[in-house]
Design a protein around this motif. Structure first.
Motif, short mmCIF file in Angstrom:
data_model
loop_
_atom_site.label_atom_id
_atom_site.label_comp_id
_atom_site.label_asym_id
_atom_site.label_seq_id
_atom_site.Cartn_x
_atom_site.Cartn_y
_atom_site.Cartn_z
N ASN B 124 0.74 -1.05 -0.16
CA ASN B 124 -0.06 0.16 0.07
C ASN B 124 0.79 1.23 -0.05
OD1 ASN B 124 -3.12 -0.48 0.43
ND2 ASN B 124 -2.29 -1.99 1.39
N VAL B 125 2.12 1.24 0.32
CA VAL B 125 2.89 2.18 0.40
C VAL B 125 4.16 2.32 -0.75
CG1 VAL B 125 2.43 2.80 2.73
CG2 VAL B 125 4.54 1.40 2.34
N SER B 126 4.07 1.48 -1.64
CA SER B 126 5.02 1.26 -2.75
C SER B 126 4.81 1.87 -3.94
CB SER B 126 5.34 -0.33 -2.82
OG SER B 126 5.58 -0.88 -1.54
N GLY B 127 3.98 2.71 -4.07
CA GLY B 127 3.77 3.67 -5.36
C GLY B 127 2.96 2.75 -6.37
N ALA B 128 3.05 3.22 -7.59
CA ALA B 128 2.44 2.57 -8.63
C ALA B 128 3.07 1.22 -9.13
CB ALA B 128 2.53 3.60 -9.96
N MET B 129 2.28 0.27 -9.15
CA MET B 129 2.58 -0.94 -9.69
C MET B 129 1.64 -1.78 -10.77
SD MET B 129 3.63 -3.01 -6.07
CE MET B 129 2.67 -1.97 -5.09
N GLY B 130 2.13 -2.66 -11.31
CA GLY B 130 0.97 -3.13 -12.54
C GLY B 130 0.50 -4.23 -12.33
N ASP B 134 -2.42 -2.70 -10.82
CA ASP B 134 -2.57 -1.26 -11.55
C ASP B 134 -3.74 -0.59 -10.87
OD1 ASP B 134 -2.92 0.86 -13.51
OD2 ASP B 134 -1.76 -0.53 -14.79
N PRO B 135 -3.48 0.63 -10.53
CA PRO B 135 -4.52 1.57 -9.86
C PRO B 135 -5.73 1.77 -10.95
CG PRO B 135 -2.41 2.56 -9.72
CD PRO B 135 -2.16 1.28 -10.55
N ALA B 136 -5.46 1.36 -12.30
CA ALA B 136 -6.52 1.46 -13.26
C ALA B 136 -7.59 0.52 -13.31
CB ALA B 136 -6.15 1.74 -14.90
N ASN B 137 -7.26 -0.56 -12.27
CA ASN B 137 -8.19 -1.63 -12.01
C ASN B 137 -9.42 -1.24 -10.97
OD1 ASN B 137 -6.96 -3.68 -13.50
ND2 ASN B 137 -5.64 -4.06 -11.69
N TYR B 140 -8.27 1.13 -6.14
CA TYR B 140 -7.50 1.82 -5.17
C TYR B 140 -8.26 3.34 -4.94
CZ TYR B 140 -3.01 4.26 -3.92
OH TYR B 140 -2.02 4.46 -2.86
N TYR B 147 -5.23 0.52 -1.15
CA TYR B 147 -6.06 -0.44 -2.06
C TYR B 147 -7.31 -0.55 -1.44
CZ TYR B 147 -2.17 -1.23 -5.19
OH TYR B 147 -1.44 -0.78 -6.31
#
Lengths: 333, 237
Positions: B124-130, B134-137, B140, B147
């Protein structure tokens, strides 16, 4: 003999295709963040998002592109203008899509590689994720990251730019956010007169020097050097604005002790970042000084002359190289 | 010349086709497949929708999305491995996401699995991931970073809301409102593990007439996360 010409044409064609492929291949150029040697190591983890020329350029393009908003009218730069320390100066509260007014004054953007919580209340815990907040706010861009990804995918030349930055022409939320973070990470302000004095390249006037001493005595606990913020949340004696009912950090932590605490802003480029405070309630530095010397919670005493000297020091935090850096402005090519 | 090209193309296409047929698509002998089956009162979803009864009133669940992460494998009571990049977003609307192939490299099966329902605080604190993270799911929170570990939405007759909707977006990674839950499944001895997720365990403990909309980290969200962790059980047990 008759077969040789077509074969030669074919060979040249294949050679041409190979050359084109080689020229347009994914080959990102690494970029090292430039900052003074005396500064601490950035808190941002560059191993997870290495800076590249292509990534920074993509992020810059996205930063200035209103495609991020629902009706393509608002970009990041609508509230974060490079010439005014990446904030806006024309309103107390920031305004977004369809002239909707928000509840806070947009913060400045600089030296973000050393920041690990964002917004006035620390609601956002990582630079990568910061852009999600204005994108989805109904009073800012009123969009969704899902839809932004789809729009950017359809918009030329973005797929190609994503390929050159990340090796994949498919636009994802991860890559879009990382590209924007890359551009924002490059916004380093470290060449003000104050910085030059610290490097032995310039000298304070007597008035500035006196202001610096007053600053160290009265302000530096929260506005700590070299970033002129302790990156923490503090209560600075501002009464609650009863038209906004903004309790700051408490809304995030739900701890009563965090009531009316807000992020300590940097003082770098303060000459250009008015109005001041989370709700932009003070238009001039003089109003800020008046508040701090009159607040019963702070016990700061400054004579009229001392306020002038302190102001003279604060003006040494202006970094024109940062404010007018063409690499940070709207991408014209 | 043209003839040979055609033959080559035909062989290539035939090869590609055969690779996708069940005859050639051999399952990795090390692989174990975990099938998660969301049910309410024993009723499975039909086209991503569960319709059933709760206390004599109609209830429908149209959205059920959640993360399972950090898979750890055990055999004879000892940890024998962990899944790398262990994040899975499951979505009732997309059946393919409800089966998770895991490869514990144990040779002949394993005895127990432990995993998280949700995402841990580091994630939750590691920045953007895929990928699934992915935040676009749509899992988030933009205005309070973190999340959404679990989404469950639907309709219930007794909900006093617009269109009788209930919406639970359960998340939060900071104490005291941490929502990630650890689940352990034991007594495993087959290569296919069928797990029921009986949602009546969740709904029977809440009063949907009063508690129907949660969309931020809170004590109530943390309590609901605990209830959700109790919905998992090996099929048939």
């Amino acid at each position: 003999m008759g077969n040789k010409l077509p074969l030669a044409v074919l060979f040249l064609g294949i050679l041409g295709m190979v050359l084109v492929a080689a020229v347009s291949a994914y080959s990102p150029e690494p970029v090292a963040l430039k900052y003074p040697e005396s500064w601490p190591t950035p808190t941002y983890d560059f191993t997870k998002n290495p800076l590249t020329k292509q990534g920074i350029e993509l992020g810059r393009r996205l930063f200035y592109d209103p495609i991020l908003s629902k009706d393509s009218t608002i970009s990041c730069s609508s509230c974060h203008l490079s010439y005014t320390a990446f904030t806006h100066v024309d309103h107390d509260l920031s305004h977004g899509i369809a002239d909707r007014i928000g509840t806070r004054n947009s913060p400045v953007l600089m030296n973000l590689a050393w920041v690990s919580s964002f917004m006035w209340d620390g609601a956002v815990n990582h630079l990568d994720m910061q852009a999600l907040a204005p994108i989805s706010s109904p009073v800012e861009m009123d969009e969704t990251i899902e839809n932004v990804v789809k729009k950017v995918q359809r918009s030329s030349p973005y797929p190609s730019l994503f390929y050159h930055a990340f090796g994949d022409s498919t636009v994802t939320g991860e890559h879009l956010l990382k590209a924007m973070a890359q551009f924002e990470l490059t916004l380093v302000s470290a060449n003000s007169k104050y910085d030059q004095v610290k490097r032995g390249e310039a000298a304070f006037t007597g008035q500035e020097n006196n202001g610096y001493m007053l600053f160290q005595k009265n302000c530096a606990r929260c506005h700590a050097e070299p970033f002129f913020t302790n990156h923490d949340f503090e209560k600075n004696g501002l009464p609650l604005d009863t038209t906004l009912h903004d309790f700051g950090r408490m809304v995030i932590t739900q701890l009563p002790t965090d009531s009316l605490k807000f992020k300590v802003p940097t003082l770098r480029n303060i000459e250009f970042s008015y109005p001041y405070m989370h709700d932009g309630r003070f238009r001039k530095l003089g109003d800020v000084m008046k508040h701090y010397t009159q607040s019963s919670q702070l016990n700061i005493e400054l004579s009229s002359n001392e306020k002038v000297d302190l102001t003279a020091f604060l003006l040494t935090l202006t970094d024109k190289e940062f404010l007018f850096n063409p690499d940070f402005a709207f991408p014209r090519n | 010349m043209k003839y040979h090209l055609k033959i080559s193309m035909a062989i290539l296409l035939a090869g590609l086709f055969l690779l996708h047929t069940p005859l050639f698509a051999q399952q990795n002998p090390q692989e174990i497949v975990l099938h998660i089956n969301p049910i309410l009162n024993g009723k499975s979803s039909n086209d991503g929708l569960i319709i059933s009864q709760l206390n004599g009133d109609s209830i429908a669940i149209h959205t059920l999305r959640f993360y399972l992460s950090n898979f750890v494998f055990y055999k004879n009571g000892k940890e024998i491995g962990r899944e790398k990049d262990s994040y899975h977003l499951l979505d009732m609307e997309d059946e393919s996401t409800l089966s998770i192939a895991i490869n514990p490299n144990t040779g002949d099966g394993l005895g127990a699995i432990r995993f998280d329902l949700g995402t841990d605080s580091l994630t939750n604190v590691s920045g953007a991931m895929g990928g699934d993270l992915d935040p676009a799911n749509g899992m988030y929170w933009a205005w309070n970073s973190g999340y959404i570990n679990f989404k469950i939405e639907g309709y219930y007759e007794k909900c006093p809301t617009r269109n009788h909707q209930f919406q639970f977006h359960i998340g939060g990674y900071l104490p005291p409102f941490k929502t990630v839950q650890t689940i352990e499944l034991t007594g495993l001895n087959k290569r296919e593990i069928w797990v029921d997720m009986e949602l009546s365990v969740f709904f029977e403990h809440i009063d949907l007439a009063k508690e129907h909309s949660i969309m931020s980290p809170s004590k109530a969200a943390a309590n609901l996360a605990q209830l959700l962790s109790k919905t998992f059980r090996i099929h048939g047990e």
